[in-house]
Write an enzyme that holds these catalytic residues in place. Structure first.
Site: not given
Length: 614
Positions: A141, A150, A181, A316, A335, A411, A434, A436
């Site tokens: 395409f 855009s 692509g 963890r 967390q 880390g 497709e 922005e």
């Protein structure tokens, strides 16, 4: 030696629901899940699909992606995507979850190239459609240009009707087609969007399907130059994006995708469309098609961020009470705040997208059948408006979640084998391809403004039904959290819509042109308007899906998940809700924050099992 970490199995035992039932619900049903598992079992036995825990060179990843695509075709998981839609949907999921580069190559050919021709073409294009379905040719395409992305209406590539032929020209370097692509090495056929000129008059943007390479030698045809865009981050080197320049390339008039328009044998342009706007709505099908699919990429990013981050945080251990054992870091409220909203978004937007895909498939079928009803025109606008804000919302959330999960894993999250940095890079382009994201958000707000201006309250998909209601200010916190959230959103939509309209009118009286006025109203009014539209629709459709679930234990957990998503999305709007006068005093803002914290705490025992289910 026993690992010092916590056990995932111990967390799984805390779940308040049946894990197998939840997996079926969140994976799209028993049949869908069965198809996926069958495909995964085949791939797991094939060494070609073994993950490489190191970065691959451009040549390595291109070759590997090409070999994997061929292998997928050999396995014949799906023999016909149209007669086996459930299998094809499962195949798309497997491809996306395994490798976005491979998925993109596959999807650009089957989903974008083929479906766009079906929606814009006619019977004269059936041969090329069938050849593409049989994998006899590779398609791509060609939309974006070097100097225009855009702003599709100002594309510079021209197609001129001359002496019974169509002549393709790239008038300057800025008009070269880029980011196509599959074009750099594989595609022999291309769907090109360009300005059509007939009898010296520009008839606007149209679609054309042309052959660009010799199928035997694979060399580009006379009048066409093709090149490679180069290396990219993440998994995208597997997608051979190319550029293309036309130098008086000539072909038959049959290349015009002529649903609703035609060039007659005597050289006249005729159209069945009543206006350029109506013709554009058909063209928008191809663009909306990609955007609806990319919402799913945001969901996948959220799923992967939640999966890696939550599993790591569950095992963890760090710190603990004095003279006590160290605790899993998932036990800490901070967390949970970093990770559980991503899990809630993954599940909620997943429900939303499933309904969006069903509605879009129904819409596409009506377009392909040749229907030209007023309702279908309205639905085209709604699909465009909704996809233009939901694609940005979903992808921004997904990328932010991956970045947060990377940091939340400390880390160890920085290691290549954690995948988090690679995934962040792999999902990064969803912000710009497709359309922005910031530009798309403006299109969504423009859609809402036009709906109210025209007094059109027809919403085939139901996403703008809030326009039919009168908005009320906060009158006290009710028992149902979701009712409080949706009421606030509906008021916010009316408020930002009215504020945007008033600001535009004020600037109009100051003799500002419409273009300048729209630009000056984006940050504080039009953008929040579009975000609220996307979020409210996602929340409502997710809640509808959960209410249809039969298993009470699963439903109970997922109701809390949707409410966590709703509250986490509403929080950034609190300032505007107070500034605009929806609420005053501390009750509303305090309850929003307290309810979110309580939901994160209550979902903590279930979150590992929920991650397993996605």
């Amino acid at each position: 030696h026993v690992s010092p970490g916590a056990s995932l199995d111990d967390w799984r035992k805390k779940a308040s629901f049946d894990g197998e039932k939840m997996t079926v619900i969140l994976q799209g049903g028993e049949e869908h899940l069965r198809y996926k598992n069958e495909m995964w079992k085949v791939l797991e036995k094939d060494p070609l699909f073994k993950k490489q825990n190191r970065p691959l060179t451009l040549d390595e990843v291109r070759l590997l992606t090409h070999q994997r695509w061929k292998k997928f075709i050999e396995y014949q998981f799906v023999t016909d995507m149209y007669t086996q839609p459930e299998k094809y949907a499962a195949l798309q999921d497997v491809l996306e979850e395994f490798d976005q580069g491979l998925s993109a190559r596959f999807g650009l050919h089957f989903h974008i190239f083929v479906n766009a021709i079906m929606s814009m073409g006619t019977r004269k294009h059936e041969v090329i459609i069938e050849r593409a379905k049989r994998n006899e040719i590779v398609g791509c395409f060609a939309l974006t240009e070097l100097s225009h992305g855009s702003n599709t209406q100002n594309f510079q590539t021209t197609v001129t009707h001359e002496n019974g032929q169509l002549v393709f020209r790239t008038p300057h370097i800025g008009a070269m087609k880029v980011w196509c692509g599959n074009l750099a090495q594989s595609a022999a056929h291309v769907l090109v969007m360009a300005q059509l000129y007939v009898g010296g008059k520009c008839e606007g943007i149209h679609g054309f399907v042309i052959q660009v390479r010799d199928e035997k030698t694979h060399r580009s045809l006379p009048g066409i130059r093709i090149g490679d865009m180069g290396e990219k981050p993440g998994q995208w080197n597997g997608v051979e994006n190319g550029w293309m320049i036309f130098e008086d390339y000539r072909c038959s008039v049959d290349a015009l995708l002529n649903r609703g328009c035609e060039i007659t044998s005597d050289g006249r342009y005729v159209t069945a469309f009543k206006s350029a706007r109506e013709r554009t709505s058909v063209t928008l099908v191809a663009l909306s098609m990609g955007r609806v699919g990319i919402v799913g990429k945001g969901v996948l990013a959220l799923r992967q961020a939640a999966t890696i981050g939550i599993r790591y945080s569950a095992v963890r251990k760090q710190f603990g009470p004095p003279n006590g054992d160290e605790l899993p870091i998932l036990s800490y409220p901070l967390q949970r705040r970093r990770l559980l909203p991503a899990l809630a978004a993954a599940i909620s937007i997943g429900f939303f997208q499933k309904k969006m895909l069903v509605l879009f498939d129904e819409y596409l079928a009506r377009v392909v059948s040749g229907e030209k009803s007023a309702e279908l025109v309205e639905m085209s606008k709604e699909v465009h408006g909704l996809s233009s804000c939901c694609k940005p919302r979903s992808t921004w959330l997904g990328i932010a979640a991956l970045a947060e999960a990377r940091a939340a894993c400390g880390g160890h999250g920085f290691l290549y084998i954690s995948r988090l940095n690679e995934l962040r890079d792999s999902f990064d382009p969803t912000q710009t391809f497709e359309g922005e994201n910031n530009i798309l958000v403006q299109q969504a707000s423009n859609y809402l403004l036009s709906q109210r201006k025209q007094g059109i309250l027809t919403s085939p998909m139901g996403s703008t039904d809030f326009l039919k209601k009168s908005a009320r200010t906060f009158g006290g916190w009710s028992e149902d959290t979701l009712h409080n959230v949706t009421a606030a959103y509906e008021w916010l939509l009316h408020y930002t819509l009215t504020k945007t309209e008033n600001e535009l009118e004020k600037r109009k009286k100051r003799d500002e042109d419409a273009f300048t006025a729209r630009n000056e109203t984006q940050i504080d009014t039009a953008h929040p308007l579009a975000f609220a539209y996307a979020e409210l629709t996602m929340i409502k459709w997710a809640d509808e899906a959960v209410n249809e679930i039969e298993d009470e234990k699963c439903k109970n957990v997922l109701r809390r998940v949707v409410r966590l998503f709703a509250l986490s999305q509403l929080q950034p709007h609190l300032a505007l809700l107070y500034i605009g006068g929806y609420c005053s005093g501390s009750e509303f803002g305090t309850r929003v924050k307290e309810e979110q914290l309580a939901l994160e705490r209550s979902l903590s025992p279930d979150c590992v099992a929920l991650v397993d289910a996605i």
